[in-house]
Motif scaffolding. Sequence first.
Motif, PDB file in Angstrom:
ATOM      1  N   SER A  80       0.869  -1.221   0.005  1.00 50.88           N
ATOM      2  CA  SER A  80      -0.016   0.099  -0.133  1.00 50.88           C
ATOM      3  C   SER A  80       0.965   1.245   0.044  1.00 50.88           C
ATOM      4  CB  SER A  80      -0.923  -0.119   1.096  1.00 50.88           C
ATOM      5  OG  SER A  80      -1.846  -0.831   0.925  1.00 50.88           O
ATOM      6  N   ALA A  81       2.019   1.062   0.493  1.00 51.82           N
ATOM      7  CA  ALA A  81       3.041   2.137   0.538  1.00 51.82           C
ATOM      8  C   ALA A  81       3.574   2.454  -1.010  1.00 51.82           C
ATOM      9  CB  ALA A  81       4.268   2.082   1.322  1.00 51.82           C
ATOM     10  N   PHE A  82       3.126   1.931  -1.923  1.00 48.00           N
ATOM     11  CA  PHE A  82       3.779   1.825  -3.158  1.00 48.00           C
ATOM     12  C   PHE A  82       2.673   2.509  -4.101  1.00 48.00           C
ATOM     13  CE2 PHE A  82       6.587  -2.172  -2.552  1.00 48.00           C
ATOM     14  CZ  PHE A  82       7.235  -1.587  -1.860  1.00 48.00           C
ATOM     15  N   GLU A  83       1.266   3.029  -3.601  1.00 50.22           N
ATOM     16  CA  GLU A  83       0.310   3.441  -4.264  1.00 50.22           C
ATOM     17  C   GLU A  83       0.903   4.493  -5.153  1.00 50.22           C
ATOM     18  OE1 GLU A  83      -3.872   5.963  -3.324  1.00 50.22           O
ATOM     19  OE2 GLU A  83      -2.713   5.206  -1.711  1.00 50.22           O
ATOM     20  N   ASN A  84       0.334   4.499  -6.502  1.00 46.01           N
ATOM     21  CA  ASN A  84       0.557   5.364  -7.616  1.00 46.01           C
ATOM     22  C   ASN A  84       1.980   5.685  -7.915  1.00 46.01           C
ATOM     23  OD1 ASN A  84      -2.254   5.447  -8.223  1.00 46.01           O
ATOM     24  ND2 ASN A  84      -2.767   7.156  -6.861  1.00 46.01           N
ATOM     25  N   THR A  85       3.021   4.795  -7.476  1.00 44.14           N
ATOM     26  CA  THR A  85       4.284   4.907  -7.639  1.00 44.14           C
ATOM     27  C   THR A  85       4.547   4.089  -8.926  1.00 44.14           C
ATOM     28  OG1 THR A  85       5.053   3.002  -6.581  1.00 44.14           O
ATOM     29  CG2 THR A  85       4.934   5.044  -5.419  1.00 44.14           C
ATOM     30  N   LEU A 118      -4.439   0.959  -6.279  1.00 43.50           N
ATOM     31  CA  LEU A 118      -2.681   1.233  -6.174  1.00 43.50           C
ATOM     32  C   LEU A 118      -2.372   1.762  -7.487  1.00 43.50           C
ATOM     33  CD1 LEU A 118      -2.036  -2.496  -4.607  1.00 43.50           C
ATOM     34  CD2 LEU A 118      -1.777  -0.038  -3.733  1.00 43.50           C
ATOM     35  N   GLY A 119      -3.119   2.107  -8.488  1.00 42.26           N
ATOM     36  CA  GLY A 119      -2.583   2.526  -9.799  1.00 42.26           C
ATOM     37  C   GLY A 119      -2.801   1.624 -11.039  1.00 42.26           C
ATOM     38  N   CYS A 120      -3.323   0.467 -10.900  1.00 44.17           N
ATOM     39  CA  CYS A 120      -3.516  -0.375 -11.976  1.00 44.17           C
ATOM     40  C   CYS A 120      -4.583  -0.277 -12.739  1.00 44.17           C
ATOM     41  CB  CYS A 120      -3.205  -1.681 -11.606  1.00 44.17           C
ATOM     42  SG  CYS A 120      -1.758  -2.266 -10.903  1.00 44.17           S
ATOM     43  N   TRP A 121      -4.942  -0.867 -13.757  1.00 46.39           N
ATOM     44  CA  TRP A 121      -6.065  -0.924 -14.671  1.00 46.39           C
ATOM     45  C   TRP A 121      -6.451  -2.198 -15.068  1.00 46.39           C
ATOM     46  CZ3 TRP A 121      -6.210  -1.624 -20.038  1.00 46.39           C
ATOM     47  CH2 TRP A 121      -5.206  -1.522 -20.719  1.00 46.39           C
ATOM     48  N   SER A 122      -7.432  -2.734 -15.412  1.00 45.01           N
ATOM     49  CA  SER A 122      -7.995  -3.908 -15.928  1.00 45.01           C
ATOM     50  C   SER A 122      -8.284  -3.997 -17.388  1.00 45.01           C
ATOM     51  CB  SER A 122      -8.997  -4.597 -15.090  1.00 45.01           C
ATOM     52  OG  SER A 122      -8.924  -4.437 -13.750  1.00 45.01           O
ATOM     53  N   PRO A 123      -7.602  -4.899 -18.065  1.00 45.35           N
ATOM     54  CA  PRO A 123      -8.215  -4.997 -19.673  1.00 45.35           C
ATOM     55  C   PRO A 123      -9.205  -5.805 -19.606  1.00 45.35           C
ATOM     56  CG  PRO A 123      -6.018  -6.185 -19.115  1.00 45.35           C
ATOM     57  CD  PRO A 123      -6.462  -5.504 -17.752  1.00 45.35           C
ATOM     58  N   PRO A 124      -9.861  -6.017 -20.858  1.00 44.35           N
ATOM     59  CA  PRO A 124     -11.170  -6.714 -21.068  1.00 44.35           C
ATOM     60  C   PRO A 124     -10.646  -8.166 -20.806  1.00 44.35           C
ATOM     61  CG  PRO A 124     -10.327  -6.066 -23.153  1.00 44.35           C
ATOM     62  CD  PRO A 124      -9.485  -5.164 -22.179  1.00 44.35           C
ATOM     63  N   CYS A 125     -11.697  -9.128 -20.349  1.00 43.32           N
ATOM     64  CA  CYS A 125     -11.509 -10.447 -20.280  1.00 43.32           C
ATOM     65  C   CYS A 125     -10.125 -10.650 -19.528  1.00 43.32           C
ATOM     66  CB  CYS A 125     -11.562 -11.206 -21.436  1.00 43.32           C
ATOM     67  SG  CYS A 125     -13.108 -11.116 -22.522  1.00 43.32           S
ATOM     68  N   ALA A 126     -10.077  -9.988 -18.174  1.00 45.79           N
ATOM     69  CA  ALA A 126      -8.912 -10.228 -17.631  1.00 45.79           C
ATOM     70  C   ALA A 126      -9.176 -10.899 -16.199  1.00 45.79           C
ATOM     71  CB  ALA A 126      -8.335  -8.896 -17.193  1.00 45.79           C
ATOM     72  N   THR A 127     -10.087 -11.910 -15.906  1.00 42.69           N
ATOM     73  CA  THR A 127     -10.271 -12.721 -14.935  1.00 42.69           C
ATOM     74  C   THR A 127     -11.055 -14.064 -15.318  1.00 42.69           C
ATOM     75  OG1 THR A 127     -11.032 -10.674 -13.845  1.00 42.69           O
ATOM     76  CG2 THR A 127     -11.930 -12.943 -12.866  1.00 42.69           C
TER      77      THR A 127
END
Length: 205
Positions: A80-85, A118-127
């Motif tokens: 959590s300390a690395f958020e948006n780094t 944390l700063g990531c994003w999810s592409p389609p069909c990523a689960t």
Amino acid sequence: MKILVLNGSLRGNTGNSAVLANHAVTLLGQQATMLTLSDQLPGIREVYDLLASCDGILVVSGVYWNNWSSPLQRFIEVVSAFENTPAFFGKPVACAVSMDSVGGIEVAARLHAVFSGLGCWSPPCATVVVSRTGQEAIAASAGMDDDPNEDVWRMDDLSIVVHNLVTAAAMPRDNWKAWPHSALHIPDGPWPANGALDLESPKFL
């Protein structure tokens, strides 16, 4: 291109989640680096450097009472300390979850939300969620005409998740904007696998 596979299996290199993680590494080949969270992890700065050097993240966990594993929970608490780094910001994340019968899609959805924060994003069909009951249903209807279980998630579907993650990881990361946030303290030293954890978040009680 480098994809970090976070093996959050409670049983480390054994068990269902480890099978998913190892299969992902096989699919990715030399693009993959795996971090098994139940192992003794390197120092905090080394983990940061490993995250910062990757282009995308695959999070793997089992389901334990409607939640992810305790090693993955501790990992999330520390990073959590690395958020948006550069450890996370602008990087795609995908999830592979194993479960007995219930709770997997909810766990995966919450993991996507956590890593988005944390700063990531999810592409389609990523689960993908692979369950014991689902695999039994697949086996029971195998070979039938108009198989009613043809669309049940299975191990083979992990190749689609990995493909989309790699595709997303090749995209530029310069145009994203981060919201204002209070940065936590990133300590030096060994990975805090247990004991109290103080990242100097605000105290209000």
